[in-house]
Design an enzyme around this catalytic site. Structure first.
Site, PDB file in Angstrom:
ATOM      1  N   ARG A  45      30.328  15.598  28.143  1.00 16.39           N
ATOM      2  CA  ARG A  45      29.632  16.072  26.946  1.00 16.39           C
ATOM      3  C   ARG A  45      29.517  14.922  25.952  1.00 16.39           C
ATOM      4  O   ARG A  45      28.480  14.708  25.323  1.00 16.39           O
ATOM      5  CB  ARG A  45      30.373  17.270  26.317  1.00 16.39           C
ATOM      6  CG  ARG A  45      29.863  17.600  24.921  1.00 16.39           C
ATOM      7  CD  ARG A  45      30.217  18.998  24.408  1.00 16.39           C
ATOM      8  NE  ARG A  45      31.499  19.508  24.787  1.00 16.39           N
ATOM      9  CZ  ARG A  45      32.683  19.133  24.279  1.00 16.39           C
ATOM     10  NH1 ARG A  45      32.739  18.203  23.331  1.00 16.39           N
ATOM     11  NH2 ARG A  45      33.796  19.662  24.706  1.00 16.39           N
ATOM     12  N   TYR A  97       5.535  23.783  14.591  1.00 20.30           N
ATOM     13  CA  TYR A  97       5.745  24.550  15.824  1.00 20.30           C
ATOM     14  C   TYR A  97       6.449  25.880  15.494  1.00 20.30           C
ATOM     15  O   TYR A  97       7.388  25.915  14.693  1.00 20.30           O
ATOM     16  CB  TYR A  97       6.603  23.692  16.764  1.00 20.30           C
ATOM     17  CG  TYR A  97       7.032  24.395  18.009  1.00 20.30           C
ATOM     18  CD1 TYR A  97       6.112  24.676  19.014  1.00 20.30           C
ATOM     19  CD2 TYR A  97       8.353  24.786  18.199  1.00 20.30           C
ATOM     20  CE1 TYR A  97       6.504  25.331  20.172  1.00 20.30           C
ATOM     21  CE2 TYR A  97       8.750  25.435  19.354  1.00 20.30           C
ATOM     22  CZ  TYR A  97       7.822  25.713  20.330  1.00 20.30           C
ATOM     23  OH  TYR A  97       8.206  26.366  21.467  1.00 20.30           O
ATOM     24  N   ASP A 169       8.547  15.003  13.975  1.00 20.13           N
ATOM     25  CA  ASP A 169       8.458  15.552  15.334  1.00 20.13           C
ATOM     26  C   ASP A 169       7.249  14.886  15.986  1.00 20.13           C
ATOM     27  O   ASP A 169       6.107  15.140  15.620  1.00 20.13           O
ATOM     28  CB  ASP A 169       8.308  17.077  15.261  1.00 20.13           C
ATOM     29  CG  ASP A 169       8.188  17.729  16.642  1.00 20.13           C
ATOM     30  OD1 ASP A 169       7.690  17.075  17.578  1.00 20.13           O
ATOM     31  OD2 ASP A 169       8.556  18.914  16.760  1.00 20.13           O
ATOM     32  N   LYS A 194       7.380  18.497  26.982  1.00 18.77           N
ATOM     33  CA  LYS A 194       5.927  18.380  26.968  1.00 18.77           C
ATOM     34  C   LYS A 194       5.509  17.060  27.642  1.00 18.77           C
ATOM     35  O   LYS A 194       5.729  16.904  28.812  1.00 18.77           O
ATOM     36  CB  LYS A 194       5.426  18.499  25.524  1.00 18.77           C
ATOM     37  CG  LYS A 194       6.098  19.649  24.729  1.00 18.77           C
ATOM     38  CD  LYS A 194       5.806  21.022  25.244  1.00 18.77           C
ATOM     39  CE  LYS A 194       6.678  22.128  24.653  1.00 18.77           C
ATOM     40  NZ  LYS A 194       6.726  22.227  23.214  1.00 18.77           N
TER      41      LYS A 194
HETATM   42  C1  LIG Z   1       7.674  22.841  22.264  1.00 19.31           C
HETATM   43  C2  LIG Z   1       7.880  22.198  20.944  1.00 19.31           C
HETATM   44  C3  LIG Z   1       9.159  22.206  20.326  1.00 19.31           C
HETATM   45  C4  LIG Z   1      10.333  22.918  20.927  1.00 19.31           C
HETATM   46  O1  LIG Z   1      10.766  22.307  22.107  1.00 19.31           O
HETATM   47  P1  LIG Z   1      11.435  23.083  23.355  1.00 19.31           P
HETATM   48  O2  LIG Z   1      11.645  21.988  24.334  1.00 19.31           O
HETATM   49  O3  LIG Z   1      10.501  24.151  23.787  1.00 19.31           O
HETATM   50  O4  LIG Z   1      12.730  23.659  22.853  1.00 19.31           O
HETATM   51  C5  LIG Z   1       9.291  21.530  19.134  1.00 19.31           C
HETATM   52  N1  LIG Z   1       8.236  20.907  18.544  1.00 19.31           N
HETATM   53  C6  LIG Z   1       7.004  20.896  19.104  1.00 19.31           C
HETATM   54  C7  LIG Z   1       5.893  20.184  18.412  1.00 19.31           C
HETATM   55  C8  LIG Z   1       6.789  21.545  20.315  1.00 19.31           C
HETATM   56  O5  LIG Z   1       5.558  21.532  20.852  1.00 19.31           O
END
Ligand SMILES: *Cc1c(COP(=O)(O)O)cnc(C)c1O
Length: 376
Positions: A45, A97, A169, A194
């Site tokens: 961890r 998001y 982000d 993504k």
């Molecule tokens: C999908 C997404 C998240 C969340 O991520 P997960 O891997 O689904 O937990 C956060 N920010 C953006 C812009 C996203 O598209």
């Protein structure tokens, strides 16, 4: 190193023990210590060599000091939010998001951490929302599904002037196109689920920080709350990242052609894409990012028409998520944004007939023909 070279040779490089070109998957929970207190890894961890190889790679790609890998994008966001405490205030992009919005309004609020959602593409709105207890500005650019763009360097300057952390982000544009730390951000977050993973086969989150002290703090939180990414998933992500450059280039090219087609289609109303010269922040985006990305949205006359399109496409898969090799299509009003009351949703510009597309790597001619028959 240039960008594609860095994707391949960045981070730790070839495994030192046997020269394996692909990093070994250290599927292990604990490590033998040479003596009490004498070890390079103690417990997985706290640190795992496979995860660390990924963490070094993403730090390198984003131009940051340290990287951290988490079990999902939301786990990454939640770890960053653990930097704040009761009474703190954060200024956040108004169309972040959905999961981030839910986290901030339904979980973060339990610690009485206050969040103000503003249109961060409007610098005056951001300045006006800063209070004495404000600790951070948190943005996404471009946003989802309307592809709004905020000026990273200008917001970094505003954050710096008020001694705030500036968090970006960077999921949509990826470090291949956009590196916010180089423009003054302190923390970059990814849903690596993504584009970085890119193959619809792993859920993961990443954090990169621009300074050692912040790195110590995030590592303390990562180890202390434990939402780490598993070794096999860390390996999958590195495998995905190696081809990020060619994927982003091809996606960019496909998306440009699809946008051009949609703009000229008589049944299509608005097209949202930062690459269009008429996009309100086209110039800002062009200044801060090497590409416009593979996300676009467009409107058709009604929800019924939109459902017809979604039901008739063959190569665009009806699914949430984005950034994969497959082209994905969705109806925000009924899917990602269904929980927002209709009136508020319309105010935000998310019409009933708004279709969101994540362009993939199929032959663009097939994608265009598919849209043509579905719109008919
Ligand atoms: C999908 C997404 C998240 C969340 O991520 P997960 O891997 O689904 O937990 C956060 N920010 C953006 C812009 C996203 O598209």
């Amino acid at each position: 190193m240039r960008k594609k070279t860095r994707l391949i040779h960045g981070g730790a490089g070839v495994d030192k023990t046997v020269g394996a070109m692909s990093p070994p998957i250290y599927q292990v929970s604990t490590f033998k210590q040479e003596g009490v207190g004498n070890f390079s890894y103690e417990y997985a961890r706290t640190g795992n060599p496979t995860r660390e190889a990924l963490e070094n790679l993403i730090a390198d790609l984003e131009g940051g000091k340290r990287g951290f890998a988490f079990a999902s994008g939301m786990a990454a966001i939640s770890a960053v939010m653990d930097l704040f405490q009761t009474g703190d205030h954060i200024v956040v992009t108004d169309d972040v998001y959905g999961g981030t919005y839910r986290y901030m309004t339904k979980i973060l609020n339990r610690r009485n951490i206050d969040v103000t959602f503003v249109d961060t593409s409007n610098l005056d709105e951001v300045k006006e929302s800063i209070r004495p207890e404000t600790k951070a500005i948190y943005i996404e650019t471009p946003t989802n599904p309307l592809l709004k763009v905020s000026d990273i360097a200008a917001l970094a300057a505003i954050a710096k002037a008020s001694d705030l952390l500036f968090i970006v982000d960077n999921t949509f544009n990826t470090p291949y196109w956009q590196t916010p730390i180089e423009l003054g951000a302190n923390i970059v977050i990814h849903s690596a689920t993504k584009y970085l993973g890119g193959h619809s086969d792993v859920v993961a989150g990443l954090v990169v920080v621009d300074d050692e002290e912040l790195g110590e703090d995030i590592h303390f939180i990562q180890n202390g709350s434990g939402g780490v990414l598993a070794p096999h998933d860390s390996w999958l992500l590195m495998r995905g990242i190696r081809t990020l450059g060619v994927r982003m280039e091809e996606i960019e090219s496909n998306t440009g052609k699809i946008v051009e087609y949609l703009v000229n289609h008589p049944q299509v109303g608005k097209v949202y894409y930062p690459g269009l010269p008429e996009h309100p922040n086209h110039d800002v985006h062009a200044k801060q990012s090497g590409g416009f990305g593979g996300m676009l949205s467009f409107t058709v006359a009604s929800e019924k028409k939109a459902l017809d399109v979604l039901n008739n496409v063959k190569y665009f898969t009806l699914a949430e998520s984005l950034g994969a090799v497959e082209s994905l299509i969705s109806l925000p009003a009924k899917m990602t944004h269904a929980s927002i009351p209709r009136e508020r949703r319309l105010e935000l510009g998310i019409e009933d007939g708004l279709i969101r597309v994540s362009v993939g790597l199929e032959d663009v001619e097939d994608l265009l023909e598919d849209l043509e028959q579905a719109l008919k």
